[in-house]
Motif scaffolding. Structure first.
Motif, PDB file in Angstrom:
ATOM      1  N   ASP A 156       4.990   4.797   6.327  1.00  0.00           N
ATOM      2  CA  ASP A 156       4.480   3.920   5.696  1.00  0.00           C
ATOM      3  C   ASP A 156       3.529   2.872   6.316  1.00  0.00           C
ATOM      4  N   ARG A 157       2.941   2.008   5.721  1.00  0.00           N
ATOM      5  CA  ARG A 157       1.938   1.184   6.228  1.00  0.00           C
ATOM      6  C   ARG A 157       2.481  -0.212   6.103  1.00  0.00           C
ATOM      7  N   SER A 158       3.629  -0.477   6.087  1.00  0.00           N
ATOM      8  CA  SER A 158       4.388  -1.875   6.225  1.00  0.00           C
ATOM      9  C   SER A 158       5.143  -2.085   7.441  1.00  0.00           C
ATOM     10  N   PRO A 159       4.909  -2.767   8.104  1.00  0.00           N
ATOM     11  CA  PRO A 159       5.703  -3.019   9.521  1.00  0.00           C
ATOM     12  C   PRO A 159       6.965  -3.675   9.191  1.00  0.00           C
ATOM     13  N   VAL A 160       7.153  -4.114   8.077  1.00  0.00           N
ATOM     14  CA  VAL A 160       8.698  -4.635   7.763  1.00  0.00           C
ATOM     15  C   VAL A 160       9.815  -3.535   7.721  1.00  0.00           C
TER      16      VAL A 160
ATOM     17  N   ASP B 287      22.456  11.038  10.400  1.00  0.00           N
ATOM     18  CA  ASP B 287      21.796   9.828  11.032  1.00  0.00           C
ATOM     19  C   ASP B 287      20.814   9.134  10.037  1.00  0.00           C
ATOM     20  N   LEU B 288      20.238   7.964  10.154  1.00  0.00           N
ATOM     21  CA  LEU B 288      19.520   7.256   9.497  1.00  0.00           C
ATOM     22  C   LEU B 288      19.092   6.323  10.445  1.00  0.00           C
ATOM     23  N   GLY B 289      17.458   6.128  10.424  1.00  0.00           N
ATOM     24  CA  GLY B 289      16.814   5.411  11.406  1.00  0.00           C
ATOM     25  C   GLY B 289      15.577   4.886  11.051  1.00  0.00           C
ATOM     26  N   PHE B 290      15.250   3.760  11.847  1.00  0.00           N
ATOM     27  CA  PHE B 290      13.943   3.456  11.409  1.00  0.00           C
ATOM     28  C   PHE B 290      13.154   2.770  12.615  1.00  0.00           C
ATOM     29  N   GLU B 291      11.812   2.557  12.582  1.00  0.00           N
ATOM     30  CA  GLU B 291      11.157   2.158  13.841  1.00  0.00           C
ATOM     31  C   GLU B 291       9.850   1.727  13.413  1.00  0.00           C
ATOM     32  N   THR B 292       9.255   0.543  13.901  1.00  0.00           N
ATOM     33  CA  THR B 292       7.859   0.279  13.817  1.00  0.00           C
ATOM     34  C   THR B 292       7.008   1.278  14.640  1.00  0.00           C
ATOM     35  N   THR B 293       5.781   1.591  13.897  1.00  0.00           N
ATOM     36  CA  THR B 293       4.940   2.203  14.438  1.00  0.00           C
ATOM     37  C   THR B 293       3.303   1.468  14.601  1.00  0.00           C
ATOM     38  N   GLU B 294       2.496   2.116  15.010  1.00  0.00           N
ATOM     39  CA  GLU B 294       1.379   1.687  15.416  1.00  0.00           C
ATOM     40  C   GLU B 294       0.881   1.056  14.227  1.00  0.00           C
ATOM     41  N   ASP B 295       0.767   1.911  12.819  1.00  0.00           N
ATOM     42  CA  ASP B 295       0.200   1.386  11.648  1.00  0.00           C
ATOM     43  C   ASP B 295       1.374   0.961  10.721  1.00  0.00           C
ATOM     44  N   GLY B 296       2.535   0.739  10.737  1.00  0.00           N
ATOM     45  CA  GLY B 296       3.504   0.618   9.954  1.00  0.00           C
ATOM     46  C   GLY B 296       4.930   0.729  10.331  1.00  0.00           C
TER      47      GLY B 296
ATOM     48  N   ASP C 220       0.837  -1.115  -0.014  1.00  0.00           N
ATOM     49  CA  ASP C 220       0.000  -0.143  -0.015  1.00  0.00           C
ATOM     50  C   ASP C 220       0.920   1.331  -0.007  1.00  0.00           C
ATOM     51  N   PRO C 221       1.143   2.008  -1.033  1.00  0.00           N
ATOM     52  CA  PRO C 221       2.037   2.916  -1.396  1.00  0.00           C
ATOM     53  C   PRO C 221       1.458   4.379  -0.660  1.00  0.00           C
ATOM     54  N   ARG C 222       0.386   4.285   0.082  1.00  0.00           N
ATOM     55  CA  ARG C 222       0.040   5.473   0.826  1.00  0.00           C
ATOM     56  C   ARG C 222       1.106   5.898   1.936  1.00  0.00           C
ATOM     57  N   CYS C 223       1.495   6.980   2.025  1.00  0.00           N
ATOM     58  CA  CYS C 223       2.492   7.253   3.025  1.00  0.00           C
ATOM     59  C   CYS C 223       2.364   8.782   3.409  1.00  0.00           C
ATOM     60  N   ARG C 224       3.118   9.189   4.352  1.00  0.00           N
ATOM     61  CA  ARG C 224       3.466  10.780   4.804  1.00  0.00           C
ATOM     62  C   ARG C 224       4.684  11.006   4.639  1.00  0.00           C
ATOM     63  N   LEU C 225       5.150  11.978   3.770  1.00  0.00           N
ATOM     64  CA  LEU C 225       6.467  12.571   3.915  1.00  0.00           C
ATOM     65  C   LEU C 225       6.561  13.752   4.789  1.00  0.00           C
ATOM     66  N   GLU C 226       7.443  13.701   5.695  1.00  0.00           N
ATOM     67  CA  GLU C 226       7.699  14.932   6.379  1.00  0.00           C
ATOM     68  C   GLU C 226       8.962  15.246   6.488  1.00  0.00           C
ATOM     69  N   LEU C 227       9.218  16.798   6.437  1.00  0.00           N
ATOM     70  CA  LEU C 227      10.298  17.590   6.439  1.00  0.00           C
ATOM     71  C   LEU C 227      10.378  18.416   7.648  1.00  0.00           C
TER      72      LEU C 227
END
Length: 141
Positions: A89-93, A119-128, A69-76
């Motif tokens: 995005d909506r993927s938990p992977v 810095d580069l990072g990533f984390e799971t969220t409630e919806d992806g 599902d490619p719907r996402c939010r871009l934040e700057l």
């Protein structure tokens, strides 16, 4: 679909932009233009703009390529003097970053971003998940 919101709590120029969008490769130039406009509004130096635009392209390309599902939010946002680019995005992977195969046609984007950014990072969220980079105007990070 593309919607934009800005935050402006102090009455000064907005220091955060959010866009709800559908990540498609054919729209990447449009999102880069939006990010470039924000960087110019914030008076960011060319080195920061270049890395931020590379980050926008890579993070949104990964959503278009790997997320069902490619719907996402871009934040700057400007946070503590650095520009933070995040894509939610909506993927938990979670992504994996490995030493690239330099002869392959893909698979080195996040590795390069990690090398180019502070810095580069990533984390799971409630919806992806959320994947982000931070780029400081200070060359020492």
């Amino acid at each position: 679909m593309l919607t934009s919101t800005t935050s402006d709590a102090t009455g000064a120029r907005p220091r955060c932009h959010n866009w709800l969008l559908t990540a498609r490769r054919e729209d990447l130039a449009r999102f880069r233009r939006l990010a470039s406009t924000a960087m110019r509004e914030w008076g960011q130096p060319p080195r920061v703009i270049e890395v931020v635009l590379h980050g926008v392209t890579e993070l949104l390309s990964n959503v278009a390529r790997h997320v069902q599902d490619p719907r996402c939010r871009l934040e700057l946002a400007v946070v503590d003097g650095a520009v933070r680019v995040a894509v939610h995005d909506r993927s938990p992977v979670l992504p994996t970053i490995t030493l690239p195969d330099w002869t392959a046609e893909a698979g080195r984007g996040l590795w390069l971003l990690r090398e180019m950014t502070d810095d580069l990072g990533f984390e799971t969220t409630e919806d992806g998940k959320s994947v982000w980079i931070r780029v400081s105007a200070d060359p020492l990070g």
